[in-house]
Design an enzyme around this catalytic site. Structure first.
Site, mmCIF file in Angstrom:
data_model
loop_
_atom_site.group_PDB
_atom_site.id
_atom_site.type_symbol
_atom_site.label_atom_id
_atom_site.label_comp_id
_atom_site.label_asym_id
_atom_site.label_seq_id
_atom_site.Cartn_x
_atom_site.Cartn_y
_atom_site.Cartn_z
ATOM 1 N N GLU A 43 -0.644 -3.024 -7.084
ATOM 2 C CA GLU A 43 -1.214 -3.634 -5.880
ATOM 3 C C GLU A 43 -2.607 -4.230 -6.062
ATOM 4 O O GLU A 43 -3.581 -3.724 -5.484
ATOM 5 C CB GLU A 43 -1.240 -2.609 -4.743
ATOM 6 C CG GLU A 43 0.131 -2.079 -4.400
ATOM 7 C CD GLU A 43 0.116 -1.124 -3.212
ATOM 8 O OE1 GLU A 43 -0.965 -0.818 -2.693
ATOM 9 O OE2 GLU A 43 1.206 -0.683 -2.807
ATOM 10 N N GLU A 77 7.608 1.368 -4.605
ATOM 11 C CA GLU A 77 7.071 2.321 -3.616
ATOM 12 C C GLU A 77 7.651 2.004 -2.249
ATOM 13 O O GLU A 77 7.706 0.847 -1.846
ATOM 14 C CB GLU A 77 5.544 2.203 -3.465
ATOM 15 C CG GLU A 77 4.745 2.810 -4.559
ATOM 16 C CD GLU A 77 3.229 2.723 -4.297
ATOM 17 O OE1 GLU A 77 2.809 2.685 -3.124
ATOM 18 O OE2 GLU A 77 2.489 2.665 -5.283
#
Ligand code: FCB
Length: 473
Positions: free
Chosen positions: A179, A375
């Site tokens: 991320e 995720e």
């Protein structure tokens, strides 16, 4: 005989049962969130160790000093994973543990830990899925400029090579970054993550240097590898829908999509930054610091795209008073909840359908790259019984709905090959500290006792069913 409409559970199960037997089922964690032992065996401070000490930065003043004490309990945690029948474990390596200060030689004691972890996983039949960077930049590199400084990208590539030197013989799956949006924007623009900066220009520089570090690391890993590796990068993605059909809202949604989505996928998968993003930034006096040759490095092909998905927003182009520009003259781009939807403990709206849309968009706009949902999960207020068991029906329903959404995307043509729940354990949830629990497994922080929740048992049984459905596994 009367017929009734199928329940949500039946609908989800019917979709999930269409997953192929080789679909990967995993759980994810990250080093700073679980390891603790922040000053042991030569580890130096990361930006998160520093940030945790800024008054008010983390709820309740929580730190990563002990976390889940995974550094000392790793074999027990791996045994748990294996008992849950998960085939893949996504973990991250702590940069300041294996290369204190972020430059120079490796710290053998730090690498030993990951060496043991990988061996332990392999011995139990669990595939290691290694992430090199999940936000814990060595503080010394921050002091030298951090991600807004170009040199950090080169330091990252060196670090990647050090880790590969030790683990590359046994680890096939490598994710460079987790991320970059959070590292760059939450950390440098919004100030809510380490290092706590508030500058759009720094954030934009950070994004570019994260991308560059990724590309350099991909090249370095490939040239060092003595066998084919599966190299990925994991991005936090969602959809940005206009709050209404008004031109201001539509334009705001376009801006949000450029800044929050295409800023991350276009350079890596198309070798360029979006034109409209470059113009939006220029209008705010900000330039992406691209040098000749950078985009070729950044677009070095990846084998897999990691998608982290939690929620999506509606985007509005006006503030509460109806103004389209803010006090600094910048156009208003405001995320709003959709409303009328269930929410998790963090107030995040539960939108599994958007995960399907997101995966189909990737398949359409960036064809050819296999995807893993690296995720997905939810924090809820868990209520353990006297034995520590949590009957987390909401989390179980959340996971089932999202896994079904993945299965639906596959049925409709998206090449999604796995699903990793966030997270194996309750852990340090960044600025929210320990109060927010995302684990499949409850951690009693006072005793460090681990107890699988209902959601963990559901995932175990589901993975088993999918593998078994065609006689495999
Ligand atoms: C993601 C992070 C992960 C965790 C979850 C809830 O953005 O990658 O570490 O905090 O959110």
């Amino acid at each position: 005989m009367t017929t009734t409409a199928p329940s949500a559970t039946d609908r989800h199960d019917a979709l999930i049962d269409r997953l192929p037997p080789d679909f990967r089922f995993g759980a994810a964690t990250s080093a700073f969130q679980i390891e603790g032992a922040t000053a042991e065996d030569g580890r130096t401070a990361s930006i998160w160790d520093t940030f945790c000490r800024v008054p008010g930065a983390v709820d309740n003043g929580d730190t990563g000093d002990i976390a889940c004490d995974h550094y000392h309990r790793m074999p027990e945690d791996v045994a748990l994973l294996a008992a849950l029948g998960l085939d893949t474990y996504r973990f991250s390596v702590s940069w300041p543990r294996v290369q204190p200060g972020g430059r120079g030689p490796a710290n053998p004691a730090g690498l030993d830990f990951y060496d043991r972890l990988v061996d332990e996983l392999l011995a139990r039949g669990v595939t290691p899925w290694l992430t090199l960077y999940h936000w814990d930049l060595p503080q010394e590199l921050q002091d030298a400029g951090g991600w807004p400084a170009r040199d950090t990208a080169h330091r990252f590539a060196d670090y990647a090579e050090l880790v590969h030197e030790r683990l590359g013989d046994r680890v096939e799956h490598w994710t460079t970054l987790n991320e970059p949006f959070c590292s760059a924007v939450l950390g440098h623009v919004e100030g809510v993550h380490a290092p706590g900066g508030r500058s759009l220009a720094d954030g934009v520089r950070a994004v570019h240097h994260l991308h560059l570090g990724h590309g350099l690391a991909v090249r370095r890993l490939r040239s060092a590898a003595r066998r084919p590796l599966d190299i990925a990068v994991a991005h936090l993605l969602g959809t940005s829908r206009p709050a209404s059909g008004s031109p201001a809202d539509r334009e705001a949604a376009r801006r949000a999509d450029a800044f929050g989505f295409r800023f991350y996928l276009d350079p890596i998968l198309r070798g360029r930054y979006p034109r409209d993003l470059i113009d939006d930034l220029a209008a705010r006096g900000v330039r992406i610091p691209v040098r000749d040759g950078d985009l070729e490095i950044i677009a070095e092909p990846v084998d897999t795209l990691g998608v982290n998905y939690y929620r999506s927003m509606r985007v509005c182009g006006t503030d509460e008073r109806g103004a389209t520009v803010d006090a600094h003259g910048a156009p208003v781009t405001r995320g709003l909840p959709h409303g009328g939807l269930p929410v998790t403990g963090l107030g995040w709206e539960v939108m599994p359908h958007d995960l399907t849309e997101l995966l189909l968009r990737i398949a359409r706009d960036y064809p050819g790259v296999p995807v893993i949902v690296t995720e997905n999960g939810a924090a809820y207020e868990d209520r353990p019984d006297a034995e520590g068991f949590v009957d987390d029906t909401e989390r179980t329903a959340y996971l089932a709905a999202h896994l079904a959404a993945v299965a639906e995307a596959r049925v409709r043509g998206a090449d999604v090959r796995g699903y990793f729940a966030w997270s194996l354990l309750d852990n340090f949830e960044w600025a929210y500290g320990y109060a927010q629990r995302f684990g499949l497994v409850r951690v009693d922080y006072a005793t460090q006792t681990r107890t699988p929740k209902r959601s963990a048992l559901w995932l175990r049984d589901t993975a088993h069913r999918v593998r078994g459905a065609s006689g495999h596994g």
